[in-house]
Design a protein around this motif. Structure first.
Motif, PDB file in Angstrom:
ATOM      1  N   VAL C 108       0.860  -1.182   0.000  1.00  0.00           N
ATOM      2  CA  VAL C 108       0.000   0.000   0.000  1.00  0.00           C
ATOM      3  C   VAL C 108       0.892   1.227   0.000  1.00  0.00           C
ATOM      4  N   LYS C 109       0.811   2.005  -1.038  1.00  0.00           N
ATOM      5  CA  LYS C 109       1.627   3.226  -1.098  1.00  0.00           C
ATOM      6  C   LYS C 109       1.147   4.221  -0.045  1.00  0.00           C
ATOM      7  N   GLY C 110       2.106   4.815   0.650  1.00  0.00           N
ATOM      8  CA  GLY C 110       1.757   5.896   1.581  1.00  0.00           C
ATOM      9  C   GLY C 110       1.378   5.457   2.978  1.00  0.00           C
ATOM     10  N   HIS C 111       1.234   4.172   3.178  1.00  0.00           N
ATOM     11  CA  HIS C 111       0.933   3.669   4.528  1.00  0.00           C
ATOM     12  C   HIS C 111       1.916   2.542   4.833  1.00  0.00           C
ATOM     13  N   PRO C 112       3.094   2.875   5.376  1.00  0.00           N
ATOM     14  CA  PRO C 112       4.210   1.915   5.449  1.00  0.00           C
ATOM     15  C   PRO C 112       3.897   0.651   6.235  1.00  0.00           C
ATOM     16  N   GLU C 113       2.905   0.699   7.125  1.00  0.00           N
ATOM     17  CA  GLU C 113       2.635  -0.485   7.940  1.00  0.00           C
ATOM     18  C   GLU C 113       1.467  -1.314   7.421  1.00  0.00           C
ATOM     19  N   TRP C 114       0.729  -0.818   6.435  1.00  0.00           N
ATOM     20  CA  TRP C 114      -0.480  -1.510   6.001  1.00  0.00           C
ATOM     21  C   TRP C 114      -0.166  -2.566   4.948  1.00  0.00           C
ATOM     22  N   GLY C 127       0.835 -14.496  -5.549  1.00  0.00           N
ATOM     23  CA  GLY C 127       1.476 -13.286  -5.067  1.00  0.00           C
ATOM     24  C   GLY C 127       1.396 -13.156  -3.557  1.00  0.00           C
ATOM     25  N   PHE C 128       2.216 -12.223  -3.066  1.00  0.00           N
ATOM     26  CA  PHE C 128       2.255 -11.918  -1.635  1.00  0.00           C
ATOM     27  C   PHE C 128       1.913 -10.447  -1.427  1.00  0.00           C
ATOM     28  N   CYS C 129       1.220 -10.182  -0.352  1.00  0.00           N
ATOM     29  CA  CYS C 129       0.936  -8.803   0.044  1.00  0.00           C
ATOM     30  C   CYS C 129       1.729  -8.531   1.312  1.00  0.00           C
ATOM     31  N   LEU C 130       2.401  -7.401   1.341  1.00  0.00           N
ATOM     32  CA  LEU C 130       3.210  -7.087   2.510  1.00  0.00           C
ATOM     33  C   LEU C 130       3.247  -5.574   2.697  1.00  0.00           C
ATOM     34  N   SER C 131       3.800  -5.158   3.821  1.00  0.00           N
ATOM     35  CA  SER C 131       3.855  -3.722   4.076  1.00  0.00           C
ATOM     36  C   SER C 131       5.057  -3.133   3.349  1.00  0.00           C
ATOM     37  N   GLU C 132       4.991  -1.833   3.147  1.00  0.00           N
ATOM     38  CA  GLU C 132       6.131  -1.126   2.565  1.00  0.00           C
ATOM     39  C   GLU C 132       7.375  -1.328   3.433  1.00  0.00           C
ATOM     40  N   ARG C 133       7.150  -1.349   4.728  1.00  0.00           N
ATOM     41  CA  ARG C 133       8.273  -1.545   5.630  1.00  0.00           C
ATOM     42  C   ARG C 133       8.911  -2.911   5.412  1.00  0.00           C
ATOM     43  N   GLN C 134       8.068  -3.938   5.300  1.00  0.00           N
ATOM     44  CA  GLN C 134       8.592  -5.285   5.059  1.00  0.00           C
ATOM     45  C   GLN C 134       9.350  -5.350   3.735  1.00  0.00           C
ATOM     46  N   LEU C 135       8.762  -4.721   2.728  1.00  0.00           N
ATOM     47  CA  LEU C 135       9.411  -4.731   1.413  1.00  0.00           C
ATOM     48  C   LEU C 135      10.776  -4.063   1.479  1.00  0.00           C
ATOM     49  N   THR C 317      -7.448  -3.083   2.978  1.00  0.00           N
ATOM     50  CA  THR C 317      -6.104  -3.173   3.569  1.00  0.00           C
ATOM     51  C   THR C 317      -6.240  -3.763   4.974  1.00  0.00           C
ATOM     52  N   SER C 318      -5.093  -4.065   5.524  1.00  0.00           N
ATOM     53  CA  SER C 318      -5.071  -4.607   6.889  1.00  0.00           C
ATOM     54  C   SER C 318      -5.563  -3.603   7.921  1.00  0.00           C
ATOM     55  N   ALA C 319      -5.683  -2.329   7.528  1.00  0.00           N
ATOM     56  CA  ALA C 319      -6.203  -1.339   8.466  1.00  0.00           C
ATOM     57  C   ALA C 319      -7.711  -1.471   8.647  1.00  0.00           C
ATOM     58  N   ASP C 320      -8.365  -2.233   7.788  1.00  0.00           N
ATOM     59  CA  ASP C 320      -9.779  -2.558   8.015  1.00  0.00           C
ATOM     60  C   ASP C 320      -9.807  -3.723   9.001  1.00  0.00           C
TER      61      ASP C 320
END
Lengths: 444, 444, 444
Positions: C108-114, C127-135, C317-320
C-alpha cells in the motif's frame, strides 16, 4: 481546426460586402458563391405567391444611394457601406432641408461612429442610416440632395436548399437566414457554419438525411414551409443557426417541445464540454424557430447562438463587422455542433442479450483497450451502464444522461459491446416504452 | 378603493360588538346585518339533526355574565367584552373562593392586558376569560359571586347562503366562518371581504355562479356539506376567507389537490403582484378547507389568509380588535382576490386558426394600440405566446405561466386576437389533452 | 443496545482470523459459526456448474505460505495474517531473487505499515501482500525461499441461506458477501448485522418473509440467482449490507428502480433520524446490488453502507481491522435498518370509513393519550393526515412523506384510528391507483 476556420472566415469576408435583403440580386449572388462550396439548389418563388398568411413581396434591388451637399459631395454613401440605406427603401431623388429629412434618418445613440441596420419591408418608406458623427455634420440651414436608386418590382424571392441524403429518409433540418447585408455575425457566421457542416457531413456515411436551408428570415422560412408541408413529417431534428461567430459563450434555445432529442443532445454536449454556456427555454420570439415551432408544425428544432440577438450592443449595427466575428468562436461553434450531430446520429437503442446478472467482460477482452487512470475507470463504468440500462427502452443518450458520462464514452462502450455477443441494436419500431416516458415534459 | 375599504371597515365595526357563537341569536343578528348588503338566505337547521359524523348541537344564548366581589362590584363583566365568557358556558350562579374558581379562569400569559378567547362546545363546562391584570387583583382570601346567565336549549344552527348566478351552473364557492364573537380579524375581516366580493361580482356578468357561505366554523360547513351533497359536483373552484385584514403579507394555502385552477391562479397572481407573500401546501388543519378538502369531497378549495392563524400573538385574544385590522390590508385582500377571480373567470382555452407559421399581425392592426417601452414589448410577446400555445390544449393560465407574463396581459392579447380571424375560443368539452397533463401533480 | 452490540462485536472478532475466499473451507467454517446463531442452510454448488454467463470455479484452499530468507526466517508469514497471500494464488515452492519476485509483491503506497488485500480469481497467478516496511527490508542481492501451500481443485462453492417465514410469501431479501478474509468492516460487519437482524426479526410475527443470503461476492449472488429464478417474483424489497461498522455516516444507495418502497423507506428513515447521512443514486458498480439490479431482474434492492467502498483509505487493507469497526456504529446500523424494516412491514393502505368531513375524534377518545407539548400537536396532526389521505390509494409511507412526519407517528395514528370505526386496512389488490402514480420516477 485551423484550416476549417480559415475557410469559414474567408467565406464570411467574401460575402460581407454584398447588399442582401429578403429578395433581390444580393441574395442570388450570395447563393451562387455558396454553390462553389456545396451543391445548393436555388429556388425562385414569384412575387404574389400566397404562403399561409403571407404573400411573397415585390423584389427589391438597389444600385446606389447618397446624401450630397450642395457642393455635390457625398456625405452619406451607399457605396461605402450598404447599411446606409434602409432596406426596401422605395426610390427617391429629391432636394430637402435637413428638417424635412430628419424623419428618414436613423442613428445609434451612444455610439457616435456606428451606423444602424434598418428595414421597412411591409410598409412603403425610405430612409438613410448614418452615424451620430455624420448627423452632427449636417446643418439645419442647409439643403441636401438625396438619391435612392432602387427598384421594387414583380420578381422573385430566392432561397437555397441542399439535401444531403443519408441512410434514412428521416431528416435533420439546418436553417440559416441570408437576408442581412453587411452584418458579419448576423448572419454570415450562421451561413458559413451551415456550409462547413454540409461539407463535413458529406465526407462520411450518415444515418439521417440533412437538409440545409439558406432562406430570407421569416418570409423565406414561411415560403419553404408552405411549399414543403408534405415532407415535414420526416423532420426529426433541426437547428436554426444564427450569430454563431462572436466571442460570447454558446447559447442553445430549446424547441417548443422542450425535450426533443435535439434539446437533450445539445444540453448534454454543452454540459460535458466544461465550457460556460446557457440553455434557454423556447419563446416565440427570435429567428426562424418561430416559424418551425409554430403550433401547426411544432417541429423539434432548436436554435444555436453565441450571444443572443438584441442583447449585445453591436447587434444590428455596423459594429457587427468582420472584426466582431472570431475564428476561434466559429471553430468552437463548428466543433460543438458536430458533436451534437454525432449524438443525434448515434443515439440508438440497444438490447443487452445477457440481461441476467453481469456478463464476464474479462473473458471477452472488454477490459483490454482500457488504459490506466480515471479514463480506464470511466470506460469501465460506461460498459457497465450500457449493459445495465440496455433493456430495449433506453437510448444511448438516456444512458449517458443517467450515467452522467459523455455520450462519446457511452457510444464507445456500446460499440465495443456490440462487437461481442452481449449487445445488439434494437430495430426501430420495436423499442419498448421508456419507463420514464410519463415523466418527460412534452412542451417545456 | 377608499370607498370600498370604508364599507368593509364600517361593516366590521358594526359587527364587532355582537356575541356570536356556533349557534344563537348573535349569529342571526349578524346575518340580518349582512342582508342589508347582499340578499343572503338564512337557513335554520334544528338541534339534533345528524350531519355526517356530527349532530347539530343545542342552541346557546347568553344575556349576561359577571364576577362580582362581595361589595357587588363587577370585576369581570360580559357587558364590557363578550370574550369574558367561555363560549357555550352552561349557566351558573354561585359564590366561590378564588381557589375553586381558578380552574375556570383563563388568561393570556405574557400580555397582562389581553383577554383570551375560549370555547367549550362539545364538553359541558363554563368559564371566564380575563386579563392577567384582572386576575392579579383577585385575592385568595376572598369569596366572589359569579353568574353566567346563558341557556343551552333545543333550537337551531343558523347560517347564511347567497347564490349569485352566472352563465354557467358551475360554481365558485366562497366560504367564511361567522362563529367568533368580538374578534375583528378572525373573522369579521373574512365576512366583510365576502360581502364586498359578492357586491362587486353582482355588478357585472359572470361566467361562473358564485355561492357565498356564512357558516359557523366546522359544524356549519359540515352541516352545509351534509345538506348539499347533490350540488358539490358543480363546485369547480373555491376559497375559504379568514384573517384577511391584518398587516401581514397574504398567505395562500393550496387545496388538497395542490394544482387545482384556484391554486395555480392564486399563486400566479401573487407572483406577479410583486408583493411579498407565501403559498403553502395543504394540511388537514386550519379552517373549513379541512371539511371541503376531506377525502370524500376533495373539492378544489384553497384558503386565503394574511397572517396565519396561531402564528401571531393577537390570535384568539382581545388584541384581535378593530385596530388590528387595517384598511389598506382589507383593500389589498379585496384587490388580490378580485384579480384571482378574474383569472378564473377568463381562463379559457383558445384555438389559433392560423397555426402554420406566424400570421401577419401588422396588417390586422394588432401592433397598433401597442405603446412604446417595455410594455409594448411585453404586449407583443403576449400576442406571440397566445398564438404559439393556443393549440386547443392550453388555457390562458397555462400560457401565462409558461410565458411568465401576468394573466391580464395574456388575456388582453387573447381578446385582441379574438377580435380578428386569428383566434377563437374552444367550446368546453372539445379541448384537447394538455401535453403536460401527465406532469401535473394531482395531489400536491 | 449495549448487549446487542456486544454480540455483533463478538461475532466479528470470532470470524476475523478465518481465511475466507469465494470458495473453500474458510467459507464453510464461517457458515458453521453463523449456524450457532441462526439456522442457516448451507448450500454446496459443484465446480463447473454453469450460472448464467459464469461457471462455478475450482475450490481454493490454503494451509500455509511464507517468504523466508536464506537463514530460514519467515519474513512474510500467512500464519500471522491471511492477507499476506493473494487470494486464489496457485501453489508455488521456489527460490528467487528479489528482482524476479517483485512482480508478485503488493504493498500500500503511503501507509508503510499496512498490507493490501488482493485477489486473482479468474486469472491464474500467485502473489504476496506485505507492508512497505517489510518490502524495504528485502534486499536485491539476496535470494528468498517462498512457499504457497494452496490447492485449486474441483470442489464446491458454499453459501448460506436462511428463510424466516412471515404471513406472506412475499419476501424481503437481505444479502451480504462472505468472501473476504481478515477484513472487519468489509464485510464481517455486514455479516454480523444480517445475523442480528435475523435474530431480531425471528422474535416477533412478521408480515413479510425474510430471506438472508450469506454468499461469496458476485459469483455467489450470481449462483443463487441462477438457481432461484422461480422465486424472484416474490422479492418485494431487499438490502445488500456492506461496510456497516465504520465510524462514517450511513449511506443508502438506491435500487435501479430509484423509487422502490425500500428506496423511499430508507430515505424517509434517514431524513427523520436527524443524523447526517447520504442517499445516492444507483450505479452499476458496487456490491451484489449489481447482480440483483441487472436489467433482467431489476429487483427492488438497495445497498446499505456507512463509508462507501473505495472512498476510505483503510478499504481493502489490513487497516480494516477490528479497531476500525465501532460498536456504536454497528448499533446505529442495526437501529436504522430495523426502523426501515418496520416501515416496510407496516406500510399498508387504509381506507377512511368516514371520508366526508372530519369525524369527531373527541367522542372516540382519540385525543386522550395525547400528552401536552409539540408531541401532542404532532400526534393530532398525524391523526388528521391519516384520515385526510386514506382514500384507498395512499400508503402510510405516502402519507408520512406528504405530512413530513416520521412514519412511526403516522403508523401510531393509523393504529389508533383502526381501533375505532373510522379506519380499516385495504385488502391488497383492491387498492386504488395513487393519483400521483404517473409522477413517480420509475427508474431513477
Amino acid at each position: 481546426m485551423g484550416k476549417l476556420t480559415t475557410d469559414m472566415d474567408a467565406l464570411i469576408a467574401r460575402l460581407y460586402p454584398i447588399c442582401r435583403s429578403i429578395t433581390g440580386d444580393g441574395v442570388r449572388q450570395t447563393l451562387q458563391i455558396l454553390r462553389e462550396h456545396i451543391p445548393i439548389e436555388v429556388r425562385e418563388v414569384p412575387t404574389g405567391t400566397r404562403v399561409f398568411d403571407w404573400t411573397v413581396p415585390r423584389e427589391w434591388n438597389i444600385r446606389d444611394a447618397w446624401i450630397k451637399n450642395r457642393a455635390g459631395k457625398r456625405l452619406v454613401d451607399f457605396r461605402e457601406l450598404n447599411l446606409h440605406v434602409v432596406s426596401y427603401s422605395v426610390p427617391i431623388y429629391r432636394r430637402m432641408q435637413l428638417a424635412e429629412l430628419r424623419d428618414h434618418l436613423f442613428t445609434v445613440k451612444g455610439h457616435p461612429e456606428w451606423i444602424p441596420y434598418r428595414t421597412s419591408y411591409y410598409e412603403e418608406n425610405w430612409g438613410f442610416c448614418l452615424s451620430e458623427r455624420q448627423l452632427g455634420q449636417l446643418s439645419d440651414e442647409q439643403e441636401y440632395d438625396l438619391c435612392i436608386d432602387s427598384s421594387l418590382t414583380n420578381g422573385h424571392l430566392s432561397y437555397g436548399e441542399y439535401l444531403l441524403e443519408g441512410e434514412k429518409a428521416d431528416e435533420m433540418l439546418i436553417s440559416c437566414h441570408i437576408c442581412h447585408p453587411s452584418l458579419a455575425n448576423d448572419n454570415l457566421s450562421g451561413i458559413a457554419l451551415a456550409v462547413e457542416l454540409a461539407r463535413r457531413l458529406a465526407e462520411s456515411p450518415r444515418r439521417y438525411s440533412y437538409r440545409f436551408l439558406f432562406v430570407p428570415g421569416s418570409i423565406g422560412a414561411i415560403t419553404w414551409l408552405a411549399q414543403n408541408e408534405a415532407i415535414l413529417a420526416r423532420i426529426r431534428h433541426g437547428l436554426v443557426l444564427t450569430c454563431v461567430g462572436d466571442a460570447g459563450n454558446i447559447t442553445y434555445k430549446r424547441s417548443r417541445r422542450g425535450n426533443a432529442d435535439i434539446d437533450r443532445a445539445f444540453a448534454h454536449v454543452l454540459q460535458h464540454s466544461g465550457d460556460p454556456h446557457q440553455v434557454i427555454d423556447f419563446s416565440p420570439y427570435g429567428y426562424d424557430e418561430r416559424q418551425y415551432c409554430s403550433p401547426g408544425f411544432n417541429l423539434p428544432i432548436g436554435c444555436m447562438m453565441r450571444s443572443v440577438h438584441g442583447t449585445f450592443p453591436e447587434y444590428h449595427t455596423s459594429a457587427d463587422n468582420l472584426e466582431f466575428v472570431r475564428s476561434e468562436a466559429l471553430s468552437d461553434s463548428l466543433a460543438k455542433s458536430l458533436t451534437v450531430i454525432d449524438v443525434i446520429e448515434h443515439n440508438r437503442v440497444y438490447l443487452n442479450n445477457n440481461p441476467k446478472c453481469e456478463p464476464q467482460l474479462g473473458k471477452r477482452g472488454l477490459y483490454k483497450g482500457l488504459t490506466a487512470g480515471a479514463s480506464k475507470r470511466e470506460r469501465e463504468m460506461a460498459l457497465l451502464w450500457v449493459l445495465n440500462l440496455s433493456d430495449g427502452s433506453q437510448s444511448l443518450l438516456d444512458i449517458a444522461e443517467r450515467a452522467n458520462l459523455p455520450f462519446g464514452l457511452i457510444k464507445a462502450a456500446a460499440d465495443a459491446l456490440s462487437a461481442t455477443d452481449l449487445l445488439c441494436e434494437m430495430e426501430e419500431g420495436r423499442q419498448r416504452d421508456h419507463p420514464n416516458s410519463n415523466q418527460l415534459p412534452v412542451t417545456r
